[in-house]
Each structure stands twice: as structure tokens, then as C-alpha cells.
Design a protein around this motif. Structure first.
Motif, short mmCIF file in Angstrom:
data_model
loop_
_atom_site.label_atom_id
_atom_site.label_comp_id
_atom_site.label_asym_id
_atom_site.label_seq_id
_atom_site.Cartn_x
_atom_site.Cartn_y
_atom_site.Cartn_z
N SER A 121 30.61 54.50 12.84
CA SER A 121 31.61 54.40 12.63
C SER A 121 31.55 52.89 12.54
CB SER A 121 32.69 54.83 12.61
OG SER A 121 32.84 54.39 14.36
N ALA A 122 31.35 51.92 13.31
CA ALA A 122 31.21 50.77 13.65
C ALA A 122 30.74 49.70 12.63
CB ALA A 122 30.95 50.51 15.21
N GLY A 123 29.50 50.56 11.42
CA GLY A 123 28.48 49.43 10.85
C GLY A 123 27.15 49.76 11.20
N ALA A 124 27.05 50.51 12.03
CA ALA A 124 25.57 50.01 11.70
C ALA A 124 24.38 51.69 11.08
CB ALA A 124 24.92 50.56 13.61
N ASN A 125 23.89 51.02 10.63
CA ASN A 125 22.90 51.40 9.66
C ASN A 125 21.33 52.04 9.47
OD1 ASN A 125 22.43 48.92 8.89
ND2 ASN A 125 22.17 49.19 6.97
N CYS A 126 21.08 51.84 10.71
CA CYS A 126 20.18 51.17 11.31
C CYS A 126 20.31 51.40 12.77
CB CYS A 126 19.11 50.35 11.32
SG CYS A 126 18.72 49.86 9.44
N ILE A 127 19.78 52.65 13.51
CA ILE A 127 19.58 53.60 14.26
C ILE A 127 17.90 53.91 15.12
CG2 ILE A 127 20.21 55.91 15.93
CD1 ILE A 127 22.37 54.10 13.93
N VAL A 128 17.68 53.26 16.40
CA VAL A 128 16.67 53.41 17.00
C VAL A 128 16.51 54.44 18.35
CG1 VAL A 128 15.17 51.79 19.01
CG2 VAL A 128 16.30 51.07 17.20
N ALA A 129 16.41 55.59 18.15
CA ALA A 129 16.53 56.61 19.36
C ALA A 129 15.15 57.03 19.92
CB ALA A 129 17.06 57.74 19.28
N GLY A 130 15.34 57.11 21.45
CA GLY A 130 14.57 57.63 22.15
C GLY A 130 14.64 58.81 22.50
N SER A 131 14.99 57.92 23.78
CA SER A 131 15.11 59.28 24.96
C SER A 131 16.02 60.73 23.86
CB SER A 131 15.26 58.96 26.27
OG SER A 131 15.18 57.96 26.87
N SER A 132 16.75 60.58 23.44
CA SER A 132 17.32 61.29 22.93
C SER A 132 16.98 62.19 22.15
CB SER A 132 18.78 60.89 22.85
OG SER A 132 19.00 60.11 20.92
N VAL A 133 16.14 62.00 21.57
CA VAL A 133 14.90 62.45 20.31
C VAL A 133 13.84 63.22 21.65
CG1 VAL A 133 13.47 62.21 18.63
CG2 VAL A 133 15.44 61.20 18.54
N PHE A 134 12.76 61.98 21.90
CA PHE A 134 11.80 62.48 22.84
C PHE A 134 12.10 63.64 23.73
CE2 PHE A 134 10.64 59.20 20.68
CZ PHE A 134 9.79 59.35 19.92
N GLY A 135 13.51 63.96 23.91
CA GLY A 135 13.18 64.34 25.74
C GLY A 135 14.06 65.89 25.20
N ALA A 136 14.52 66.23 23.87
CA ALA A 136 15.28 66.92 22.82
C ALA A 136 14.79 68.33 22.90
CB ALA A 136 15.95 66.67 21.64
N ALA A 137 14.78 69.22 23.01
CA ALA A 137 14.31 70.63 22.81
C ALA A 137 13.31 70.93 21.17
CB ALA A 137 14.94 72.13 23.52
N GLU A 138 14.51 70.51 20.33
CA GLU A 138 14.28 70.15 19.47
C GLU A 138 14.36 68.67 18.42
OE1 GLU A 138 13.89 72.72 17.13
OE2 GLU A 138 13.70 73.86 19.03
#
Length: 154
Positions: A121-138
Motif C-alpha cells: 500500500s506504500a507503493g512497493a511493487n517488487c518484494i524480496v522475501a526470504g525467511s517468511s517463504v523458506f521457513g514456511a510449512a507451505e
């Protein structure tokens, strides 16, 4: 974050990288040469900002004759994964989005299902996600949540 990004342009280009994002803090003296070299090697140039660096530092890189094509706003201190998202960095994202409506604005650090809406909502249109993805069960489910939030905000 590396201290001499010029040394990495050629090896990353040879490895097949499509983009090259460098930290403004280490390239202030030669950023235009760096951007030229990145583009010459067929990669897309981006510039990253650490949390303590004022957003105004990147304006000349975005507005230059041979500009960067992406600004990465670090939402944690660079160095290691799992850090807590800094919501006050969204002010930088909002300023960049207002000043440069078509610019790709990326955020990196502490992004996950609980913080993605704030960034999108602030305006970011590209996201980098590491721990939240690789540490997730799904992991696929988390990626879907992140992607949907960005798509809805645009």
C-alpha cells in the motif's frame, strides 16, 4: 552488500544475472560508471538504500542521464535474515512512489504475510522475501499471499 560492486559486474553478467542492485552507500563516488557498466553487460541496474540513508540520496541516480531502473528500500539492516521489519521505512517508499510513479520500488527485509500489505500500500511493487517463504510449512501459499497483496495495491 559488497564494498566494491564494480568487481562483481563482470562475474555476475557471465553467470547470467539479469539485474544488478548495488548499495548507494558504497558507490557514491562512481555510481554512473557502475550503472554504465551494468547496462553494457545487459543487466538492469538498481540501487539499494540502507535504513539510515536518506531517500534523497537516490534522486540523482533515478533522474540521471543513464538512470537506475529500480530502487530497493531496505526494511532491515543488511547482513542477515530473520530481522524485524521496520515500518518507518515505508515513508521512503511513499516518497519514491509519489515522485516516480512508474519506477520499480523494491523492499527487502522482514516481509511476510503480516507486513506485505503495509509495503504494497506504500507503493512497493517488487518484494524480496526470504525467511517468511523458506521457513514456511507451505512456501507456495506465502508467495501467493505476497503476490496478491502487491497486485491488489497496484
Amino acid at each position: 552488500m559488497v564494498t566494491n560492486p564494480l568487481d562483481y559486474v563482470e562475474p555476475l553478467a557471465k553467470a547470467g544475472a539479469s539485474g544488478f542492485t548495488f548499495h548507494i552507500e558504497v558507490a557514491k563516488e562512481y555510481w554512473q560508471e557502475l550503472v554504465d557498466r551494468i547496462k553494457t553487460r545487459g543487466m538492469r541496474p538498481g540501487v539499494a538504500l540502507k535504513p539510515g540513508t536518506p531517500v534523497e540520496e537516490v534522486y540523482s541516480l533515478v533522474e540521471g542521464e543513464n538512470p537506475v531502473e529500480l530502487v530497493l528500500v531496505m526494511t532491515v539492516e543488511p547482513g542477515f535474515g530473520g530481522q524485524k521489519f521496520m515500518p518507518d521505512m515505508m515513508d521512503k517508499v511513499r516518497l519514491l512512489r509519489k515522485k516516480y510513479p512508474s519506477l520499480d520500488i523494491e523492499v527487502d527485509g522482514g516481509l511476510g504475510p503480516s507486513t506485505i500489505d503495509m509495503a504494497a500500500s506504500a507503493g512497493a511493487n517488487c518484494i524480496v522475501a526470504g525467511s517468511s517463504v523458506f521457513g514456511a510449512a507451505e512456501p507456495a501459499q506465502v508467495i501467493s499471499i505476497l503476490r496478491k497483496s502487491v497486485e491488489v495495491a497496484q
